[in-house]
Design an enzyme around this catalytic site. Structure first.
Site, PDB file in Angstrom:
ATOM      1  N   HIS A 190      -7.009  -4.819  -0.115  1.00  0.00           N
ATOM      2  CA  HIS A 190      -7.838  -4.757   1.101  1.00  0.00           C
ATOM      3  C   HIS A 190      -7.688  -6.018   1.953  1.00  0.00           C
ATOM      4  O   HIS A 190      -7.366  -7.094   1.446  1.00  0.00           O
ATOM      5  CB  HIS A 190      -9.310  -4.446   0.784  1.00  0.00           C
ATOM      6  CG  HIS A 190     -10.107  -5.565   0.188  1.00  0.00           C
ATOM      7  ND1 HIS A 190     -11.260  -5.358  -0.532  1.00  0.00           N
ATOM      8  CD2 HIS A 190      -9.949  -6.917   0.193  1.00  0.00           C
ATOM      9  CE1 HIS A 190     -11.770  -6.503  -0.912  1.00  0.00           C
ATOM     10  NE2 HIS A 190     -10.985  -7.464  -0.503  1.00  0.00           N
ATOM     11  N   ASN A 197      -7.021  -5.179  -4.699  1.00  0.00           N
ATOM     12  CA  ASN A 197      -6.666  -3.779  -4.387  1.00  0.00           C
ATOM     13  C   ASN A 197      -5.956  -3.654  -3.038  1.00  0.00           C
ATOM     14  O   ASN A 197      -5.808  -2.555  -2.519  1.00  0.00           O
ATOM     15  CB  ASN A 197      -7.914  -2.883  -4.416  1.00  0.00           C
ATOM     16  CG  ASN A 197      -8.939  -3.268  -3.343  1.00  0.00           C
ATOM     17  OD1 ASN A 197      -8.729  -4.203  -2.579  1.00  0.00           O
ATOM     18  ND2 ASN A 197     -10.037  -2.543  -3.304  1.00  0.00           N
ATOM     19  N   GLU A 255     -11.074  -1.109   2.601  1.00  0.00           N
ATOM     20  CA  GLU A 255     -10.669  -0.718   1.256  1.00  0.00           C
ATOM     21  C   GLU A 255      -9.526   0.305   1.332  1.00  0.00           C
ATOM     22  O   GLU A 255      -9.308   0.907   2.398  1.00  0.00           O
ATOM     23  CB  GLU A 255     -11.871  -0.094   0.529  1.00  0.00           C
ATOM     24  CG  GLU A 255     -13.076  -1.029   0.395  1.00  0.00           C
ATOM     25  CD  GLU A 255     -12.890  -2.147  -0.636  1.00  0.00           C
ATOM     26  OE1 GLU A 255     -11.761  -2.624  -0.814  1.00  0.00           O
ATOM     27  OE2 GLU A 255     -13.897  -2.549  -1.248  1.00  0.00           O
ATOM     28  N   ASP A 260     -16.162 -10.006   8.216  1.00  0.00           N
ATOM     29  CA  ASP A 260     -17.117  -9.057   7.631  1.00  0.00           C
ATOM     30  C   ASP A 260     -18.438  -9.721   7.270  1.00  0.00           C
ATOM     31  O   ASP A 260     -18.562 -10.944   7.265  1.00  0.00           O
ATOM     32  CB  ASP A 260     -16.500  -8.346   6.415  1.00  0.00           C
ATOM     33  CG  ASP A 260     -15.691  -9.299   5.533  1.00  0.00           C
ATOM     34  OD1 ASP A 260     -15.998 -10.502   5.517  1.00  0.00           O
ATOM     35  OD2 ASP A 260     -14.760  -8.834   4.870  1.00  0.00           O
TER      36      ASP A 260
HETATM   37  P1  PGA Z   1     -11.022 -13.890  -2.725  1.00  0.00           P
HETATM   38  O1  PGA Z   1     -11.207 -12.580  -1.845  1.00  0.00           O
HETATM   39  O2  PGA Z   1     -10.477 -14.926  -1.814  1.00  0.00           O
HETATM   40  O3  PGA Z   1     -12.395 -14.212  -3.212  1.00  0.00           O
HETATM   41  O4  PGA Z   1     -10.079 -13.532  -3.812  1.00  0.00           O
HETATM   42  C1  PGA Z   1     -10.177 -12.183  -0.997  1.00  0.00           C
HETATM   43  C2  PGA Z   1     -10.547 -10.887  -0.298  1.00  0.00           C
HETATM   44  O5  PGA Z   1     -11.231 -10.055  -0.899  1.00  0.00           O
HETATM   45  O6  PGA Z   1     -10.148 -10.720   0.851  1.00  0.00           O
END
Ligand code: PGA
Length: 270
Positions: free
Chosen positions: A139, A137, A144, A67
């Site tokens: 994702h 969450n 999302e 992304d």
């Molecule tokens: P993080 O993010 O490694 O900063 O916890 C993980 C994600 O959102 O895929």
């Protein structure tokens, strides 16, 4: 799912690095899917070390990131392009021409950009191994909750939860982007192998839903239950809400025994 239980974040990075190393060693033209966020940073440090020890090379590797924030300049310090440069690309022998992120600026049509990204991935021969983190969450990428399980690379609006989780990375004077281009869930599912890493208690509930819950667009990572080769590397805290830990430990010991005998079951050489 192959669930690998580790003692701590350092061990998760070392375990995950073994898979990337196997890909880079076994495949002539490896295609690696990359992730940003706090979790993969340790993995990237492991990979840099392996590169410095001349155990791996990225010279023939093509990469596709999951992304990128919408309408952010590549040189902006919050862009995922900058993140990748700082955390990995500047320290290895990769050809930057072979590194791709789904960048889309205001004047571009996100639908066309998404389509082109999918075409680039296909033209490279598809992703061999996709590295993933997981949001609190559930994702994966910026897919999302409620994302279609059949989605492709497209523009997504970030949830309040994701905005709040990521706000730690922005200083008060910086505007936090609210939208991002992300590979879709179907794009991720097309990867031959997926390697999801999660560490810390903050991920425990999302990990529980991914592993033990129903397959649901409300926990996008749960779709990995349907992937033929999903490897999930967890530290103790992230794994703490998974039921039947004893079984996982026994199964993992058996997996390790098989790996010692036969090596990592992995992508055919080509
Ligand atoms: P993080 O993010 O490694 O900063 O916890 C993980 C994600 O959102 O895929």
């Amino acid at each position: 799912m192959q669930i690998v239980l580790c003692d701590d974040a350092e061990q998760t990075a070392r375990e995950a690095a073994k898979w990337v190393q196997a890909l880079l060693v076994h495949k002539t033209r490896p295609v690696l899917g990359l992730a940003t966020g706090s979790t993969p940073i340790r993995l990237y440090q492991e990979l840099i070390q392996l590169y410095q020890q001349q155990k791996i090379s990225f010279a023939n590797c093509t990469t596709f990131n999951l992304d990128e924030y919408f309408d952010i300049a590549p040189a902006h310090k919050q862009s995922y392009r900058s993140f990748m440069q700082t955390q990995l690309f500047n320290h290895i022998d990769i050809n930057l021409q072979n590194t791709h992120l789904p960048a889309c600026s205001q004047g571009q049509n996100p639908r066309l950009v998404g389509l082109e990204y999918e075409q680039h991935i296909a033209a490279a021969g598809g992703i061999d191994l996709q590295i993933l983190g997981i949001g609190s969450n559930g994702h994966i990428g910026f897919n999302e909750p409620t994302s279609s399980l059949a989605s492709r690379t497209r523009l997504k609006t970030l949830t309040a939860q994701t905005m709040s989780d990521n706000s730690r990375l922005f200083s008060p004077d910086e505007v936090q982007p609210t939208m991002a281009m992300t590979m879709g869930i179907a794009t991720i599912m097309d990867a031959r192998y997926v390697l999801l890493i999660a560490t810390g208690l903050g991920k425990a509930e999302a990990v529980r839903q991914m592993v033990c819950g129903p397959v649901s667009a409300y926990c996008p990572a749960s779709v990995l239950q349907m992937h033929e080769h999903a490897i999930v590397v967890l530290d103790k805290a992230a794994a703490s809400l998974i039921s039947d830990q004893q079984y996982l430990k026994v199964a993992e010991q058996e997996n390790q025994r098989m790996i010692e005998i036969y090596g990592l079951q992995f992508i055919a050489e080509s």
